[in-house]
Design an enzyme around this catalytic site. Structure first.
Site, mmCIF file in Angstrom:
data_model
loop_
_atom_site.group_PDB
_atom_site.id
_atom_site.type_symbol
_atom_site.label_atom_id
_atom_site.label_comp_id
_atom_site.label_asym_id
_atom_site.label_seq_id
_atom_site.Cartn_x
_atom_site.Cartn_y
_atom_site.Cartn_z
ATOM 1 C CD GLU A 1 -9.892 18.928 21.573
ATOM 2 O OE1 GLU A 1 -10.969 18.496 21.103
ATOM 3 O OE2 GLU A 1 -9.683 20.122 21.852
ATOM 4 C CE LYS B 1 -2.904 24.990 8.924
ATOM 5 N NZ LYS B 1 -3.796 26.176 8.895
ATOM 6 C CB CYS C 1 -14.222 20.632 20.515
ATOM 7 S SG CYS C 1 -13.117 21.224 21.798
ATOM 8 C CD GLU D 1 -17.959 19.385 16.510
ATOM 9 O OE1 GLU D 1 -17.220 19.129 15.535
ATOM 10 O OE2 GLU D 1 -17.529 19.558 17.652
HETATM 11 P P1 NAI Z 1 -10.598 21.727 9.880
HETATM 12 O O1 NAI Z 1 -10.338 20.476 10.616
HETATM 13 O O2 NAI Z 1 -10.556 21.679 8.377
HETATM 14 O O3 NAI Z 1 -9.545 22.856 10.339
HETATM 15 C C1 NAI Z 1 -8.781 22.811 11.516
HETATM 16 C C2 NAI Z 1 -7.315 23.076 11.193
HETATM 17 O O4 NAI Z 1 -6.828 22.045 10.352
HETATM 18 C C3 NAI Z 1 -7.073 24.368 10.417
HETATM 19 O O5 NAI Z 1 -5.848 24.939 10.833
HETATM 20 C C4 NAI Z 1 -6.956 23.885 8.987
HETATM 21 O O6 NAI Z 1 -6.215 24.742 8.146
HETATM 22 C C5 NAI Z 1 -6.237 22.579 9.177
HETATM 23 N N1 NAI Z 1 -6.400 21.607 8.086
HETATM 24 C C6 NAI Z 1 -7.429 21.492 7.205
HETATM 25 N N2 NAI Z 1 -7.205 20.472 6.346
HETATM 26 C C7 NAI Z 1 -6.020 19.912 6.703
HETATM 27 C C8 NAI Z 1 -5.253 18.809 6.212
HETATM 28 N N3 NAI Z 1 -5.669 18.073 5.196
HETATM 29 N N4 NAI Z 1 -4.086 18.526 6.836
HETATM 30 C C9 NAI Z 1 -3.653 19.239 7.881
HETATM 31 N N5 NAI Z 1 -4.331 20.301 8.381
HETATM 32 C C10 NAI Z 1 -5.504 20.631 7.798
HETATM 33 O O7 NAI Z 1 -11.993 22.292 10.370
HETATM 34 P P2 NAI Z 1 -12.986 23.287 9.586
HETATM 35 O O8 NAI Z 1 -13.127 22.843 8.162
HETATM 36 O O9 NAI Z 1 -12.541 24.658 9.841
HETATM 37 O O10 NAI Z 1 -14.345 23.036 10.366
HETATM 38 C C11 NAI Z 1 -15.192 21.941 10.013
HETATM 39 C C12 NAI Z 1 -15.865 21.378 11.225
HETATM 40 O O11 NAI Z 1 -14.881 20.790 12.066
HETATM 41 C C13 NAI Z 1 -16.574 22.371 12.116
HETATM 42 O O12 NAI Z 1 -17.855 22.641 11.659
HETATM 43 C C14 NAI Z 1 -16.548 21.655 13.435
HETATM 44 O O13 NAI Z 1 -17.609 20.736 13.474
HETATM 45 C C15 NAI Z 1 -15.247 20.899 13.422
HETATM 46 N N6 NAI Z 1 -14.181 21.607 14.160
HETATM 47 C C16 NAI Z 1 -13.836 21.172 15.414
HETATM 48 C C17 NAI Z 1 -12.896 21.856 16.151
HETATM 49 C C18 NAI Z 1 -12.522 21.433 17.524
HETATM 50 O O14 NAI Z 1 -12.158 22.263 18.335
HETATM 51 N N7 NAI Z 1 -12.546 20.152 17.834
HETATM 52 C C19 NAI Z 1 -12.247 23.063 15.642
HETATM 53 C C20 NAI Z 1 -12.608 23.406 14.303
HETATM 54 C C21 NAI Z 1 -13.557 22.692 13.612
#
Ligand code: NAI
Ligand code: MG
Length: 491
Positions: free
Chosen positions: A262, A188, A296, A393
């Site tokens: 991660e 996804k 990240c 972050e």
């Molecule tokens: P997120 O964790 O909500 O999104 C990442 C992925 O998880 C997306 O594909 C999203 O659709 C999916 N997702 C969201 N809720 C889910 C759930 N309940 N169950 C399964 N999958 C789910 O991150 P978001 O809201 O886009 O960003 C928020 C913060 O997270 C950012 O400001 C950043 O600090 C951090 N982040 C860190 C990342 C990394 O590479 N470690 C990548 C993206 C965000």
């Protein structure tokens, strides 16, 4: 002439990469069982640099996810797991070569849908994505040697959820080891950046990958949650926020499903007083402004030795005035668009908190486009460890500067975080690099460089940055089960 122009001298002329190489469909379905499945619900994906609508994509329901998991199971139990490992490798090599051949098309689409500068999609995301497929293709028929006496077997169907900061590269990080190990996959993509994953389905068609081995379901967190909950999934691999990572871990507790996470980071980039300052400035800039800071492992906390703080910050501020912020498709652009309105809001909120808590803000003069989501490169000095901008972050182009006097203090401050993904050390002394690296609780430590990636090198974190490693031999293990206990001479 303003002071800014006098300093800059000559302006760069626009050098836009052509969009013509990418042909977008008006609407995309869900890629299930080798064909396109019509989603009941759709949404519009946009370009964050202009807010221009690009295409309609599916918001996959739990039923759609179920169909994808079913297709993956069928492919696993049919052709794919019975295939000779060298044949599996052949598909991965094909995918790697096709990505190289179509690199320009993918780079343009990545920048269009995600907002990152074309020079980064072109020189980092695409070459690394292809390199991951090449690297893991090489392991596919050598697993018995890689894990000698441990009898590696694929685990089955992997559910993979990826973020929006490196859409195609994260797809490659997830798919390549899973397929090399003999699994099938439901992946996804993030809701704001689905388009390169959908174009990748055409690469799978060209590579003649058997139907159902890779299934791609688009949609937001609801789709991700449906994938996590599906009983037909044997393992979940997640990259994204710590908040969602924790929720997934709670959901999976006791189910027996495998899990790797991660998550976020708040990396310290430590500059000692003997470091070459101009090189360090380049490393600091690369560490936090690369990919708009949507990284990240970004070096978001600069720890500078007090005696060199003044010259280093002066050089850094001067360097910031030369960063070109704007059109992601312009080959001269250094800092592109913020990925989404929601992310821009999070950055703005934390920056406001930094100002309110008393840190001193610097932003170079730069004209931001009117349309789209933008944030100027930002440096905070006078940051205390207790400030939110030193703890949370930000995931944007915002650097927090703290100081230290002794190496012990540097290590203590660097480790004073809930995260532990990466760190940087800048010093001329090899012994000091080793001394510091041994004491840092971080999965990756870069010395006199930052944000270097290689498929052979394991990547992953400690503490709230998650667990499990991606890349290298380590990256195969979560996709294998080992029959080491079930030997011929006993259970
Ligand atoms: P997120 O964790 O909500 O999104 C990442 C992925 O998880 C997306 O594909 C999203 O659709 C999916 N997702 C969201 N809720 C889910 C759930 N309940 N169950 C399964 N999958 C789910 O991150 P978001 O809201 O886009 O960003 C928020 C913060 O997270 C950012 O400001 C950043 O600090 C951090 N982040 C860190 C990342 C990394 O590479 N470690 C990548 C993206 C965000
Ligand atoms: Mg979220």
């Amino acid at each position: 002439m303003t002071e800014e122009l006098a300093f800059r001298g000559f302006e760069y002329a626009a050098a836009p990469e052509s969009r013509a190489i990418v042909r977008l469909d008006d609407a995309y379905g869900l890629f299930v069982g080798g064909g396109w499945r019509e989603p009941a619900e759709t949404y519009t994906t946009i370009s964050p640099a202009s807010e221009e609508p690009l295409a309609h994509v599916g918001q996959a329901s739990a039923e759609d996810v179920g169909a994808a998991v079913g297709a993956a199971r069928e492919a696993f139990e049919g052709e794919w797991s019975a295939l000779r490992p060298a044949e599996r490798a052949k598909y991965l090599f094909r995918i790697a070569r096709l990505l190289q051949e179509r690199a320009r098309e993918f780079a343009v689409l990545e920048s269009l849908n995600g907002g990152k500068p074309i020079k980064e999609s072109r020189d980092v995301d695409l070459p690394l994505a292809a390199a991951h497929f090449f690297y893991y293709a090489g392991w596919a028929d050598k697993l018995e040697y890689a894990f000698a006496n441990r009898r590696p077997r694929p685990i089955g169907v992997a559910g993979q959820i990826i973020p929006w900061n490196f859409p195609l590269l994260m797809l490659a990080w997830k798919l390549a080891p899973a397929l090399a190990a003999g699994n099938t996959v439901v992946l996804k993509p993030a809701e704001t950046t689905p388009l390169t994953a959908l174009l990748f389905c055409d690469v799978l068609r060209q590579a003649e990958l058997p139907a159902g081995v890779v299934n791609i379901v688009t949609g937001d967190g609801r789709t991700g949650a449906a994938l996590v909950e599906h009983p037909g999934v044997d393992k979940i691999a997640f990259t994204g926020s710590t908040e969602v990572g924790k929720a997934i871990q709670r959901e999976l507790a006791g189910t027996g499903k495998g899990l790797t996470l991660e998550l976020g980071g708040k990396a310290a980039n430590i500059v000692f007083d003997d470091a070459p300052l101009d090189q360090a400035v380049e490393g600091i800039v690369n560490g936090i402004y690369f990919n708009q800071g949507h990284v990240c492992c970004a070096g978001s906390r600069l720890l500078v030795q007090e005696s060199i703080q003044q010259p280093l910050i002066e050089k850094l501020k001067r360097r910031l005035t030369t960063l070109r912020v704007g059109d992601p498709l312009d080959k001269n652009t250094d800092v592109g668009a913020i990925n989404s309105a929601a992310q821009l809001q999070r950055i703005e909120e934390l920056v406001a908190a930094g100002q309110q808590e008393g840190a001193e803000i610097y932003q170079p003069p730069c004209r931001l486009p009117e349309q789209g989501y933008w944030f100027a490169p930002t440096v905070f000095t006078n940051v205390a460890q207790s400030h939110r901008i030193a703890q949370e972050e930000i995931f944007g182009p915002v650097l927090s500067v703290l100081t230290f006097r002794t190496p012990e203090e540097a290590v203590e401050k660097a480790n004073n975080t809930a995260y532990g993904l990466s760190a940087g050390v800048w010093t001329e002394k090899g012994s000091r690099i080793l001394w510091t690296a041994q004491r840092l609780r971080a999965g990756v430590v870069w010395a006199n460089t930052f944000n270097r990636f290689d498929p052979t090198s394991p990547f992953g974190g400690y503490k709230e940055s998650g667990f499990g490693r991606e890349g290298g031999l380590h990256g195969l293990e979560p996709y294998l089960r080992f029959d080491e206990d079930a030997t011929e001479w006993g259970g």
